[in-house]
Scaffold this active site. Structure first.
Site, PDB file in Angstrom:
ATOM      1  N   ASP A 111       0.715  -1.335   0.087  1.00 49.57           N
ATOM      2  CA  ASP A 111       0.067   0.140   0.060  1.00 49.57           C
ATOM      3  C   ASP A 111       0.975   1.222  -0.211  1.00 49.57           C
ATOM      4  O   ASP A 111       2.160   1.307   0.708  1.00 49.57           O
ATOM      5  CB  ASP A 111      -0.808   0.029   1.454  1.00 49.57           C
ATOM      6  CG  ASP A 111      -1.838  -0.873   1.445  1.00 49.57           C
ATOM      7  OD1 ASP A 111      -2.194  -1.484   0.097  1.00 49.57           O
ATOM      8  OD2 ASP A 111      -2.632  -1.263   2.273  1.00 49.57           O
ATOM      9  N   ARG A 161      -0.823  -0.957  -8.596  1.00 51.26           N
ATOM     10  CA  ARG A 161      -2.123  -0.636  -8.395  1.00 51.26           C
ATOM     11  C   ARG A 161      -2.272   0.863  -8.069  1.00 51.26           C
ATOM     12  O   ARG A 161      -1.525   1.535  -7.905  1.00 51.26           O
ATOM     13  CB  ARG A 161      -2.465  -1.283  -6.833  1.00 51.26           C
ATOM     14  CG  ARG A 161      -3.979  -0.725  -6.478  1.00 51.26           C
ATOM     15  CD  ARG A 161      -4.183  -0.605  -4.983  1.00 51.26           C
ATOM     16  NE  ARG A 161      -3.970  -1.951  -4.396  1.00 51.26           N
ATOM     17  CZ  ARG A 161      -3.730  -2.104  -2.860  1.00 51.26           C
ATOM     18  NH1 ARG A 161      -3.626  -0.969  -2.033  1.00 51.26           N
ATOM     19  NH2 ARG A 161      -3.525  -3.312  -2.490  1.00 51.26           N
ATOM     20  N   THR A 203     -10.525   1.840  -8.102  1.00 51.70           N
ATOM     21  CA  THR A 203     -11.477   2.715  -8.083  1.00 51.70           C
ATOM     22  C   THR A 203     -13.033   2.295  -7.860  1.00 51.70           C
ATOM     23  O   THR A 203     -13.062   1.153  -8.496  1.00 51.70           O
ATOM     24  CB  THR A 203     -11.375   3.761  -9.197  1.00 51.70           C
ATOM     25  OG1 THR A 203     -12.080   4.857  -9.300  1.00 51.70           O
ATOM     26  CG2 THR A 203     -11.338   2.840 -10.560  1.00 51.70           C
TER      27      THR A 203
HETATM   28  P1  FDA Z   1     -14.023   8.981  -5.783  1.00 51.56           P
HETATM   29  O1  FDA Z   1     -13.493   9.222  -4.486  1.00 51.56           O
HETATM   30  O2  FDA Z   1     -14.071   9.851  -6.839  1.00 51.56           O
HETATM   31  O3  FDA Z   1     -15.442   8.063  -5.534  1.00 51.56           O
HETATM   32  C1  FDA Z   1     -16.201   7.581  -6.791  1.00 51.56           C
HETATM   33  C2  FDA Z   1     -17.307   7.320  -5.943  1.00 51.56           C
HETATM   34  O4  FDA Z   1     -17.230   6.096  -5.325  1.00 51.56           O
HETATM   35  C3  FDA Z   1     -17.960   8.214  -5.191  1.00 51.56           C
HETATM   36  O5  FDA Z   1     -19.036   9.086  -5.674  1.00 51.56           O
HETATM   37  C4  FDA Z   1     -18.941   7.242  -4.089  1.00 51.56           C
HETATM   38  O6  FDA Z   1     -19.864   6.895  -4.834  1.00 51.56           O
HETATM   39  C5  FDA Z   1     -17.844   5.904  -4.360  1.00 51.56           C
HETATM   40  N1  FDA Z   1     -16.951   5.858  -3.053  1.00 51.56           N
HETATM   41  C6  FDA Z   1     -15.700   6.177  -2.901  1.00 51.56           C
HETATM   42  N2  FDA Z   1     -15.091   6.224  -1.768  1.00 51.56           N
HETATM   43  C7  FDA Z   1     -16.231   5.460  -0.884  1.00 51.56           C
HETATM   44  C8  FDA Z   1     -16.360   5.167   0.305  1.00 51.56           C
HETATM   45  N3  FDA Z   1     -15.409   5.186   1.293  1.00 51.56           N
HETATM   46  N4  FDA Z   1     -17.728   4.757   0.698  1.00 51.56           N
HETATM   47  C9  FDA Z   1     -18.513   4.582   0.200  1.00 51.56           C
HETATM   48  N5  FDA Z   1     -18.586   5.070  -1.191  1.00 51.56           N
HETATM   49  C10 FDA Z   1     -17.538   5.687  -1.780  1.00 51.56           C
HETATM   50  N6  FDA Z   1      -5.242   4.983  -1.241  1.00 51.56           N
HETATM   51  C11 FDA Z   1      -3.886   5.246  -1.027  1.00 51.56           C
HETATM   52  O7  FDA Z   1      -3.692   6.416  -0.710  1.00 51.56           O
HETATM   53  N7  FDA Z   1      -3.116   4.187  -0.751  1.00 51.56           N
HETATM   54  C12 FDA Z   1      -3.611   3.139  -1.067  1.00 51.56           C
HETATM   55  O8  FDA Z   1      -2.747   2.073  -0.948  1.00 51.56           O
HETATM   56  C13 FDA Z   1      -4.802   2.710  -1.360  1.00 51.56           C
HETATM   57  N8  FDA Z   1      -5.273   1.428  -1.695  1.00 51.56           N
HETATM   58  C14 FDA Z   1      -6.392   1.253  -2.316  1.00 51.56           C
HETATM   59  C15 FDA Z   1      -6.901  -0.197  -2.503  1.00 51.56           C
HETATM   60  C16 FDA Z   1      -8.201  -0.443  -3.190  1.00 51.56           C
HETATM   61  C17 FDA Z   1      -8.483  -1.378  -3.750  1.00 51.56           C
HETATM   62  C18 FDA Z   1      -8.859   0.782  -3.484  1.00 51.56           C
HETATM   63  C19 FDA Z   1     -10.457   0.562  -4.419  1.00 51.56           C
HETATM   64  C20 FDA Z   1      -8.642   2.141  -3.042  1.00 51.56           C
HETATM   65  C21 FDA Z   1      -7.543   2.367  -2.270  1.00 51.56           C
HETATM   66  N9  FDA Z   1      -7.245   3.231  -1.885  1.00 51.56           N
HETATM   67  C22 FDA Z   1      -5.752   3.688  -1.365  1.00 51.56           C
HETATM   68  C23 FDA Z   1      -8.110   4.483  -1.545  1.00 51.56           C
HETATM   69  C24 FDA Z   1      -8.167   5.524  -2.765  1.00 51.56           C
HETATM   70  O9  FDA Z   1      -6.924   6.161  -2.962  1.00 51.56           O
HETATM   71  C25 FDA Z   1      -9.341   6.315  -2.812  1.00 51.56           C
HETATM   72  O10 FDA Z   1      -9.258   7.202  -1.778  1.00 51.56           O
HETATM   73  C26 FDA Z   1     -10.747   5.642  -2.821  1.00 51.56           C
HETATM   74  O11 FDA Z   1     -10.595   4.746  -3.540  1.00 51.56           O
HETATM   75  C27 FDA Z   1     -11.940   6.573  -3.258  1.00 51.56           C
HETATM   76  O12 FDA Z   1     -11.545   7.025  -4.446  1.00 51.56           O
HETATM   77  P2  FDA Z   1     -12.310   6.533  -5.910  1.00 51.56           P
HETATM   78  O13 FDA Z   1     -11.457   6.150  -6.986  1.00 51.56           O
HETATM   79  O14 FDA Z   1     -13.321   5.355  -5.487  1.00 51.56           O
HETATM   80  O15 FDA Z   1     -13.111   7.933  -6.356  1.00 51.56           O
END
Ligand code: FDA
Length: 283
Positions: A111, A161, A203
């Site tokens: 991570d 990732r 994501t």
């Molecule tokens: P965005 O934040 O734009 O969200 C898109 C949509 O997804 C939102 O409108 C909402 O509907 C939904 N959503 C997002 N987060 C949600 C939540 N917590 N609860 C409910 N709905 C939610 N970060 C990091 O800094 N280091 C890391 O190592 C990792 N590792 C990691 C692994 C995996 C498998 C994932 C999916 C994510 C991470 N992250 C991470 C977290 C990542 O950086 C980010 O903060 C979250 O995934 C939210 O970003 P989205 O890409 O989902 O888009």
């Protein structure tokens, strides 16, 4: 964390406090056509004994993966393996985990934490990868530096990732506007897919997912040449849709007692989660 309501609210995002609970969660995901990556929660440990204990716990997780034939990698944080205390000890703890993972045909996803750790984390991974290919990196699209980091990782054949980034960073280091983070995410996603290494597109954003699908098709990639990743407990309908459409989906499954910082990052990502948590606490 002794606030029972907060524990209840955190349960949406965490498989449970024990390895047994995590194993059950992975089995349930497998039954839905998904695979997993197991995160034994913990970060910023204060002593080398704690770092070593974290390493031993992860070795147990790898044993469980092997003996119970789980389709799961592990996800580890370097501050959980002692990065704040001794870089050398941290590197050795990670080496032990990657070596074991490689022996059993598994994989370690490291991570990415706050920007104070980016350089050291990428250096440790790149160095270790020369000897043990079963280790991958995480890149955060919100950092200005990420495109050059991606190019460097690709040069070394390290798989990535890709996520947007979950830590609070200053505007000197990270795009403050979501639109710019999203644009960078898409740019980096295309760079990664074009490399034809096996990468992990992490994501829940439907637009990022649609654009990834389109880019993969344009590049003529097959659906098993990359994977999507999502967090446990976030947007289950979207998870199921991807599986129905024939894509590989890996769910990040956190478990353990040290869930508070992880839970706080999930709340910060989405204001609606704060209301959900408050309702649980009041109830
Ligand atoms: P965005 O934040 O734009 O969200 C898109 C949509 O997804 C939102 O409108 C909402 O509907 C939904 N959503 C997002 N987060 C949600 C939540 N917590 N609860 C409910 N709905 C939610 N970060 C990091 O800094 N280091 C890391 O190592 C990792 N590792 C990691 C692994 C995996 C498998 C994932 C999916 C994510 C991470 N992250 C991470 C977290 C990542 O950086 C980010 O903060 C979250 O995934 C939210 O970003 P989205 O890409 O989902 O888009």
């Amino acid at each position: 964390m002794r606030l029972p309501g907060a524990g209840r609210a955190a349960r949406q995002f965490i498989a449970g406090e024990t390895l047994q609970k995590a194993v059950e969660a992975v089995r349930a995901l497998q039954a839905r056509g998904m695979v997993a990556t197991l995160d034994h929660l913990g970060e910023n440990v204060a002593t080398l004994e704690q770092a070593r204990a974290a390493r031993e716990e992860y070795l147990e997780v790898l044993d469980a993966i092997r003996h119970q034939q789980l389709r799961s990698t592990i996800s580890v944080k370097l501050t959980q393996l002692g990065m704040d205390i001794s870089e050398e000890a941290c590197r050795e703890n990670l080496r032990v985990l990657v070596e074991r993972a490689q022996q059993i045909g598994d994989f370690v996803e490291v991570d990415m934490e706050g920007s104070a750790y980016t350089d050291r984390t990428l250096a440790i991974i790149t160095q270790l990868h020369r000897e043990y290919p079963a280790v991958g990196a995480v890149i955060q699209a919100y950092l200005y530096r990420s495109e050059s980091d991606v190019r460097e990782l690709l040069r070394h054949g390290v798989s990535v990732r890709l996520c947007k980034g979950a830590y609070r960073e200053p505007s000197t280091l990270a795009f403050p506007r979501k639109a710019d983070v999203d644009a960078n995410y898409l740019r980096l996603m295309r760079l990664l897919l074009a490399s034809r290494l096996y990468h992990r597109i992490a994501t829940h954003d439907p637009r990022m997912i649609a654009e990834t699908r389109r880019a993969a098709e344009e590049l003529g990639l097959m659906k098993n040449q990359f994977e999507f990743q999502m967090l446990y407990g976030v947007n289950r309908p979207l998870q199921e849709q991807l599986v129905r459409d024939g894509y590989r989906l890996r769910i990040y499954v956190p478990f353990g007692r040290a869930w508070f910082p992880y839970f706080m990052r999930r709340l910060a990502e989405r204001p609606a989660n704060v209301w959900f948590a408050l309702r649980s606490i009041i109830r």
